[in-house]
Design a protein around this motif. Structure first.
Motif, PDB file in Angstrom:
ATOM      1  N   ILE A 178     -17.985 -39.053   9.015  1.00  0.00           N
ATOM      2  CA  ILE A 178     -18.749 -38.333   8.000  1.00  0.00           C
ATOM      3  C   ILE A 178     -18.976 -36.902   8.469  1.00  0.00           C
ATOM      4  CG2 ILE A 178     -20.964 -38.179   6.804  1.00  0.00           C
ATOM      5  CD1 ILE A 178     -19.254 -40.515   5.894  1.00  0.00           C
ATOM      6  N   ARG A 179     -18.718 -35.957   7.595  1.00  0.00           N
ATOM      7  CA  ARG A 179     -19.111 -34.566   7.825  1.00  0.00           C
ATOM      8  C   ARG A 179     -20.181 -34.245   6.789  1.00  0.00           C
ATOM      9  NH1 ARG A 179     -13.788 -30.788   8.852  1.00  0.00           N
ATOM     10  NH2 ARG A 179     -12.956 -31.909  10.652  1.00  0.00           N
TER      11      ARG A 179
ATOM     12  N   THR B 132     -24.462 -44.783   2.549  1.00  0.00           N
ATOM     13  CA  THR B 132     -24.144 -46.037   1.852  1.00  0.00           C
ATOM     14  C   THR B 132     -23.029 -45.827   0.835  1.00  0.00           C
ATOM     15  OG1 THR B 132     -26.445 -46.755   2.106  1.00  0.00           O
ATOM     16  CG2 THR B 132     -25.119 -47.889   0.446  1.00  0.00           C
ATOM     17  N   THR B 133     -23.112 -44.736   0.091  1.00  0.00           N
ATOM     18  CA  THR B 133     -22.110 -44.464  -0.946  1.00  0.00           C
ATOM     19  C   THR B 133     -20.730 -44.230  -0.353  1.00  0.00           C
ATOM     20  OG1 THR B 133     -23.830 -43.471  -2.330  1.00  0.00           O
ATOM     21  CG2 THR B 133     -21.553 -42.943  -2.890  1.00  0.00           C
ATOM     22  N   LEU B 134     -20.681 -43.571   0.796  1.00  0.00           N
ATOM     23  CA  LEU B 134     -19.388 -43.293   1.427  1.00  0.00           C
ATOM     24  C   LEU B 134     -18.895 -44.456   2.279  1.00  0.00           C
ATOM     25  CD1 LEU B 134     -19.775 -39.529   2.435  1.00  0.00           C
ATOM     26  CD2 LEU B 134     -18.411 -40.492   0.579  1.00  0.00           C
TER      27      LEU B 134
ATOM     28  N   LYS C 228     -15.773 -37.656   3.858  1.00  0.00           N
ATOM     29  CA  LYS C 228     -15.320 -38.645   4.831  1.00  0.00           C
ATOM     30  C   LYS C 228     -13.898 -38.261   5.207  1.00  0.00           C
ATOM     31  CE  LYS C 228     -15.390 -43.676   5.403  1.00  0.00           C
ATOM     32  NZ  LYS C 228     -15.599 -44.956   4.669  1.00  0.00           N
ATOM     33  N   LYS C 229     -13.701 -37.975   6.489  1.00  0.00           N
ATOM     34  CA  LYS C 229     -12.413 -37.435   6.914  1.00  0.00           C
ATOM     35  C   LYS C 229     -11.995 -38.039   8.240  1.00  0.00           C
ATOM     36  CE  LYS C 229      -9.994 -33.109   7.835  1.00  0.00           C
ATOM     37  NZ  LYS C 229     -10.019 -31.639   7.827  1.00  0.00           N
ATOM     38  N   SER C 230     -10.681 -38.104   8.452  1.00  0.00           N
ATOM     39  CA  SER C 230     -10.169 -38.587   9.734  1.00  0.00           C
ATOM     40  C   SER C 230     -10.733 -37.759  10.866  1.00  0.00           C
ATOM     41  CB  SER C 230      -8.642 -38.514   9.746  1.00  0.00           C
ATOM     42  OG  SER C 230      -8.124 -39.380   8.775  1.00  0.00           O
TER      43      SER C 230
ATOM     44  N   LEU D 239     -10.608 -35.387  -0.515  1.00  0.00           N
ATOM     45  CA  LEU D 239     -11.215 -36.392   0.357  1.00  0.00           C
ATOM     46  C   LEU D 239     -12.409 -37.031  -0.344  1.00  0.00           C
ATOM     47  CD1 LEU D 239     -11.213 -34.282   3.650  1.00  0.00           C
ATOM     48  CD2 LEU D 239      -9.738 -36.261   3.153  1.00  0.00           C
ATOM     49  N   PRO D 240     -12.756 -38.282   0.039  1.00  0.00           N
ATOM     50  CA  PRO D 240     -13.988 -38.878  -0.530  1.00  0.00           C
ATOM     51  C   PRO D 240     -15.182 -37.972  -0.250  1.00  0.00           C
ATOM     52  CG  PRO D 240     -12.714 -40.507   0.711  1.00  0.00           C
ATOM     53  CD  PRO D 240     -12.070 -39.185   0.986  1.00  0.00           C
ATOM     54  N   PHE D 241     -16.001 -37.752  -1.257  1.00  0.00           N
ATOM     55  CA  PHE D 241     -17.095 -36.792  -1.093  1.00  0.00           C
ATOM     56  C   PHE D 241     -18.308 -37.217  -1.900  1.00  0.00           C
ATOM     57  CE2 PHE D 241     -17.682 -34.681  -5.152  1.00  0.00           C
ATOM     58  CZ  PHE D 241     -16.520 -35.019  -5.848  1.00  0.00           C
ATOM     59  N   ILE D 242     -19.407 -36.566  -1.592  1.00  0.00           N
ATOM     60  CA  ILE D 242     -20.612 -36.664  -2.415  1.00  0.00           C
ATOM     61  C   ILE D 242     -21.384 -35.353  -2.240  1.00  0.00           C
ATOM     62  CG2 ILE D 242     -22.006 -37.788  -0.631  1.00  0.00           C
ATOM     63  CD1 ILE D 242     -23.263 -39.457  -2.937  1.00  0.00           C
TER      64      ILE D 242
END
Length: 290
Positions: free
Chosen positions: A218-219, A285-287, A200-202, A176-179
């Protein structure tokens, strides 16, 4: 060097380990399980830990599993952090644990040792909290699988004689998209002011007219702000509201931080909140949060 004598055991099976613990505990030897040992050795050297018996679980096969199977990633608790980094099946986990100490120490620090440790940062748990992983715990009654959100509250809640065997993560959550950001005030390998991991998750949360109704949420989870790592549904709800600006969402989330906020040599509580505010804004912002 540990400045006292103790008995050393190296069982080959889970059954042997848990029964050995019971036997030694009955004998008053205050047994402890040992995997990487970095923290145990450090604490024993300065007389913050005492035991008459150590049970080394590194030779138990289930504690050394590393496999992708049946749409699940299974990580044994005795895997060194660098082994997990090098295979990189779970990029968020790789990024987060690569910030722990230096590579020489990460060759010894194990994933289970970090999650179960006494030093309260325990950053390795953050990706598992975000991905709803399961932990496999061994005890005198056998093995049990428990959602990590139930098993981990400030620390992994183990009953006397239990130990962590594995962590299991659904394959759908690995990419998943992450930071993941670790902010320090001193050195490149020092303790953090704050570590923040987010994905970032459903959404699976109930619908709410004031809440972001889009399909992705966002989690977010924290370490370094308080004497324990944590994930907060309230903070996630604050950060996913669409009807207010990103800055206002972050300000609202900061009112729901877990207490106490650390105030120590790494940084004051007010400085930590300042750093966290800017870090969370950058993450949103990044996500691509709108």
């Amino acid at each position: 060097m540990i400045p006292y004598d103790f008995e050393y055991y190296k069982p080959l099976t889970i059954h042997e380990a848990v029964h050995l613990f019971q036997k030694l505990d009955t004998q008053g030897k205050q047994p402890i399980y040992y995997s990487g040992g970095t923290e145990i050795i450090s604490f024993a050297r300065i007389n913050l830990l005492y035991t008459k018996a150590i049970i080394d679980i590194k030779d138990i096969p289930e504690c050394n599993v590393l496999k992708l199977e049946n749409n699940q990633l299974v990580l044994g608790s005795c895997l060194p952090l660098t082994v997990i980094e090098d295979v990189n099946h779970f990029p968020l986990l790789t990024k987060t644990i690569s910030e722990i100490a230096d590579r020489t120490n990460r060759n010894k620090i194990t994933i289970g040792g970090n999650i179960c440790g006494q030093i309260y940062y325990r950053e390795a748990v953050l990706p598992f909290l975000l991905s709803d992983s399961q932990v496999v715990i061994a005890g005198i009654r056998g093995l049990k699988n428990v959602p990590i959100q139930q098993a981990f509250h400030q620390q992994l809640r183990l009953k006397k004689g239990e130990f962590l065997v594995q962590i299991i993560t659904n394959q759908n959550d690995l990419h998943l998209p992450f930071i993941s950001i670790k902010k320090r005030q001193q050195w490149d390998t020092g303790y953090p002011l704050v570590t923040v991991a987010a994905i970032k998750k459903s959404s699976t949360l109930p619908s709410d007219i004031s809440f972001n109704s889009s399909s992705s949420q966002i989690r977010i989870a924290f370490s370094g702000m308080s004497p324990f790592p944590y994930r907060s549904e309230q903070i996630e709800k604050d950060l996913n509201q669409q009807n207010i600006s990103v800055q206002d969402r972050v300000d609202l989330a900061l009112t729901h931080l877990a207490a106490p906020i650390l105030n120590d040599i790494e940084g004051s509580s007010e400085y930590r909140k300042f750093v966290l505010k800017n870090t969370v804004q950058h993450i949103l912002t990044t996500l691509g949060v709108e």
